[in-house]
Design an enzyme around this catalytic site. Structure first.
Site, PDB file in Angstrom:
ATOM      1  N   SER A 131      27.492  28.457  22.846  1.00 36.16           N
ATOM      2  CA  SER A 131      27.712  27.081  23.297  1.00 36.16           C
ATOM      3  C   SER A 131      26.952  26.072  22.452  1.00 36.16           C
ATOM      4  O   SER A 131      27.423  24.948  22.239  1.00 36.16           O
ATOM      5  CB  SER A 131      27.300  26.953  24.773  1.00 36.16           C
ATOM      6  OG  SER A 131      28.142  27.750  25.591  1.00 36.16           O
ATOM      7  N   ARG A 266      59.179  40.991  49.980  1.00 32.79           N
ATOM      8  CA  ARG A 266      58.245  41.784  50.795  1.00 32.79           C
ATOM      9  C   ARG A 266      58.328  41.346  52.260  1.00 32.79           C
ATOM     10  O   ARG A 266      58.187  40.161  52.578  1.00 32.79           O
ATOM     11  CB  ARG A 266      56.817  41.580  50.261  1.00 32.79           C
ATOM     12  CG  ARG A 266      55.712  42.208  51.080  1.00 32.79           C
ATOM     13  CD  ARG A 266      55.723  43.716  50.980  1.00 32.79           C
ATOM     14  NE  ARG A 266      54.512  44.286  51.541  1.00 32.79           N
ATOM     15  CZ  ARG A 266      54.363  45.564  51.850  1.00 32.79           C
ATOM     16  NH1 ARG A 266      55.357  46.407  51.634  1.00 32.79           N
ATOM     17  NH2 ARG A 266      53.224  46.008  52.339  1.00 32.79           N
ATOM     18  N   GLY A 337      48.892  41.395  47.741  1.00 26.60           N
ATOM     19  CA  GLY A 337      48.135  42.340  48.552  1.00 26.60           C
ATOM     20  C   GLY A 337      47.719  43.554  47.748  1.00 26.60           C
ATOM     21  O   GLY A 337      47.274  43.435  46.600  1.00 26.60           O
ATOM     22  N   GLY A 338      47.890  44.741  48.315  1.00 28.54           N
ATOM     23  CA  GLY A 338      47.508  45.966  47.614  1.00 28.54           C
ATOM     24  C   GLY A 338      48.214  46.109  46.281  1.00 28.54           C
ATOM     25  O   GLY A 338      47.629  46.602  45.307  1.00 28.54           O
ATOM     26  N   GLU A 361      36.857  28.404  23.509  1.00 29.03           N
ATOM     27  CA  GLU A 361      37.071  26.997  23.151  1.00 29.03           C
ATOM     28  C   GLU A 361      36.108  26.082  23.928  1.00 29.03           C
ATOM     29  O   GLU A 361      36.394  24.914  24.180  1.00 29.03           O
ATOM     30  CB  GLU A 361      38.530  26.557  23.419  1.00 29.03           C
ATOM     31  CG  GLU A 361      39.574  27.451  22.829  1.00 29.03           C
ATOM     32  CD  GLU A 361      39.962  27.082  21.412  1.00 29.03           C
ATOM     33  OE1 GLU A 361      39.419  26.095  20.891  1.00 29.03           O
ATOM     34  OE2 GLU A 361      40.791  27.793  20.838  1.00 29.03           O
TER      35      GLU A 361
END
Length: 380
Positions: A131, A266, A337-338, A361
């Protein structure tokens, strides 16, 4: 300069089809092999993607900033590693040359950068310098008609594929004013490349150390005047931050589309999960933030095309967009979810991929410093 609308629309359509038909189906394979296939790279060259930001006079597409970022939106809809293949040629690896190069330097390098014959790379970060980029330790000592470079650069994108590096090295005393920029061909004696690092995400986009051991660089390869390297680097990063913000928007839009498709199919509690209000809230929050980031990106790009100083705005949009896409990716995992945690669905890969946007960047914290500094300088 900008393309005429019909030509630009054709480019966007070609990139959109390339992403959907050629890149997305190969994402899992690229991640598994940690390598972009040669056939895809050749197609990227044929589309002109390596030369998007190179002026037409040197064989590039010469896109305006707004146009480039609209292309980046499309490229964000596939694995970020795909864009990284030519990203350094479009941004940090070429723009120092475009902005500060002499006519002779541009004529020598830009045509081959535009075609992808030459891959460029930007060498600023060091083992002890990230930095605080004004603290560069790599040294360049004048020796007749050359400078001898000694030092190590770290986490350099595309280093193992690059033919040309833009290198920041110290030619003077401490601080920003002692740093100069050099065009360094990869085949010079004393230059070597480290092994690609193993990373959290973005497999296929390689980063490596670049080691300079008394590398003789012709004095004619200096970019700009001696001591102006930090200024060149900051101008390059201003532009690069805007490009990365646009990529973040594209990835967010991809994640939202995937989340909606999954939530519509789903079913839980007798209906698609897209009909459950808590799922809808996550979709709504993601969509709102992505729309805000898209508008922000295009506004700053238009200002840059108009010749305005956008240092503060570029930092702000990179901060907002990179943090935004992290939240969108997190919600996408939650909606899946899973399945969101399982590699086969690709969401966990994108979740890991986007984490880097808040670091390179300039980290989010560096963007905050730039924003605050510029805001105070402008009187609020």
């Amino acid at each position: 300069m900008a393309l005429d609308p019909e030509t630009f629309d054709a480019l966007i359509d070609a990139v959109r089809r390339f992403v959907a038909e050629r890149l997305r189906p190969r994402e899992a394979d690229v991640a598994e092999r940690d390598e972009i296939p040669d056939d895809l790279i050749e197609e990227m060259k044929a589309l002109g993607l390596f030369g998007m930001s190179i002026p037409e006079a040197y064989g590039g597409l010469g896109l305006s900033m707004v146009e480039e970022l609209k292309v980046a939106f499309e490229l964000g809809r596939t694995s970020p590693a795909m864009r990284s293949t030519f990203g350094t040629n479009v941004g940090i690896g070429s723009q120092g040359l475009v902005m500060a190069g002499t006519d002779a330097q541009k004529a020598e390098w830009l045509p081959r950068i535009a075609t992808g014959e030459i891959v460029t790379s930007f060498a600023l970060t060091e083992p002890d310098v990230g930095s605080d980029s004004a603290a560069v330790k790599t040294r360049a000592v004048r020796d007749g008609d050359a400078y001898r470079l000694t030092g190590t650069k770290r986490f350099i994108t595309n280093a193992d594929r690059a033919s040309l590096f833009t290198v920041m090295a110290r030619t003077g005393g401490d601080g920003a004013h002692g740093v100069s920029a050099f065009l360094v061909p990869a085949d010079l004696p004393g230059l070597s490349i480290g092994t690609p690092e193993r990373k959290m995400g973005q497999q296929g986009a390689h980063v490596c150390d670049v080691i300079f051991d008394d590398v003789p660089v012709p004095a004619a390869n200096m970019l700009g005047a001696e001591g102006e390297g930090f200024k060149v680097a900051m101008r390059v990063l201003d532009r690069g931050r805007l490009h990365i913000a646009a990529v973040c928007v594209g990835v967010a839009e991809r994640l939202i589309a995937d989340s909606v498709a999954y939530a519509t199919e789903r079913r839980q509690f007798g209906k698609p999960i897209s009909e459950h209000q808590l799922i809808q809230a996550m979709i709504a929050d993601s969509k709102t933030e992505a729309l805000a980031a898209r508008a922000f990106v295009l506004d700053v790009a238009a200002r840059k095309d108009a010749g305005e100083n956008t240092t503060m705005e570029a930092a702000a949009v990179k901060l907002f967009a990179s943090e935004m896409v992290g939240r969108v990716a997190d919600r996408a995992v939650q909606i899946f979810g899973g399945a969101g945690y399982i590699a086969d669905y690709g969401i966990e890969r994108l979740y890991r991929d986007v984490r880097l946007f808040r670091i390179y960047e300039g980290t989010s914290q560096i963007q905050q410093i730039v924003i605050a500094r510029e805001t105070i300088r402008r009187g609020g």
